[in-house]
Design an enzyme around this catalytic site. Structure first.
Site, PDB file in Angstrom:
ATOM      1  CB  ALA A   2      -0.923   0.006   1.221  1.00  0.00           C
ATOM      2  CE  LYS A   3       5.405   0.701  -3.679  1.00  0.00           C
ATOM      3  NZ  LYS A   3       4.516  -0.454  -3.971  1.00  0.00           N
ATOM      4  NE  ARG A   4      -3.061   3.555   2.137  1.00  0.00           N
ATOM      5  CZ  ARG A   4      -3.417   3.099   0.945  1.00  0.00           C
ATOM      6  NH1 ARG A   4      -2.522   3.021  -0.007  1.00  0.00           N
ATOM      7  NH2 ARG A   4      -4.660   2.712   0.702  1.00  0.00           N
TER       8      ARG A   4
END
Length: 272
Positions: free
Chosen positions: A92-94
């Protein structure tokens, strides 16, 4: 899933393969489009064909959220279908200010029950720490990626010669431990894995970019493997889109098996 369980799966399956479920409805076999949920049906057949050959599945969240509510539903059904002894990674690369990251952590760890999530660490400790508060969950920090533009920032050098990605790893490794943090290092940066290992010898590394993106599995193992293996090597398109007809899942299994066979040899060479 804890560290010992991951290592156990690697030894049991003779594999450190992670399969990326980057499922694009425009690329799946046409005969699946008549299914009630084509994306889930595609994922289900991939999982059935490959779950004995891999130790992790990594759905790329963008492919699901781009479809709105139906995509989120397909993602949750996929997550629920994955065997419980296989690590699940929300790609998700949050990463945001603390109270926002807390909500992201709750979304992926409490609501959806992923084992891990990828995080951009460039907003600092408070953007990562909420993900580290969950037992047996993993924060996977972006460090040195395999995309063409990664050098725009990640390899900028300070006056002392230290590269930005090295500074990120050196600083962030104290936020958690090898029991709840991993790092993303692209396979096309394999020779720099030895530099990374000098900083974090014991952490697991999630390594995307083998196959279509040009990374070499043998080099990744040469420079990045530690005594516990310490690697989760991801293949997405190279596995899931190996075939496009009725027998697409069989083609995916063949591609995954080829990787698993190589991994078995590499593990044996290092006495794992």
């Amino acid at each position: 899933m804890n560290r010992e369980q991951i290592i156990s799966q690697i030894k049991l399956k003779r594999s450190f393969l992670c399969i990326g479920l980057d499922t694009d409805i425009n690329k799946i076999p046409k005969h699946l489009l008549s299914a009630e949920d084509p994306v889930f049906e595609f994922n289900k057949q991939i999982i059935d064909a490959t779950n004995d050959l891999c130790v992790a599945y990594k759905p790329n969240i963008a492919f699901y959220e781009s479809m709105g509510l139906s995509g989120w539903n397909s993602l949750q059904k996929t997550l629920d279908y994955i065997p419980k002894d296989i690590l699940t990674i929300a790609d998700a690369k949050r990463g945001d200010i603390g109270n926002t990251s807390k909500m992201y952590a709750r979304a992926f760890f409490e609501n959806m029950n992923f084992d891990s999530v990828t995080i951009a660490p460039y907003m600092g400790l408070d953007s990562v720490s909420p993900f580290l508060e969950f037992k047996n969950k993993w924060a996977i920090l972006l460090a040195l990626t395999s995309n063409k533009s990664s050098s725009d920032f990640q390899k900028i050098e300070a006056k002392n010669g230290e590269k930005l990605f090295e500074k990120v790893i050196k600083t962030s490794k104290h936020w958690g431990s090898e029991k709840n943090m991993m790092y993303v290092i692209g396979a096309t940066r394999s020779k720099q894995l030895s530099e990374v290992r000098k900083i974090i010898p014991h952490h697991f590394l999630l390594v995307p970019g083998i196959g279509i993106q040009g990374g070499n599995l043998e080099d990744v193992a040469k420079y990045g493997m530690n005594k516990d293996c310490g690697l989760l090597v991801n293949s997405s398109r190279g596995v899931i889109y190996s075939g496009d007809g009725i027998n697409f899942a069989e083609a995916s299994r063949k591609a995954a098996k080829q990787l698993q066979n190589k991994m078995d040899i590499l593990l044996s060479e290092r006495g794992i």
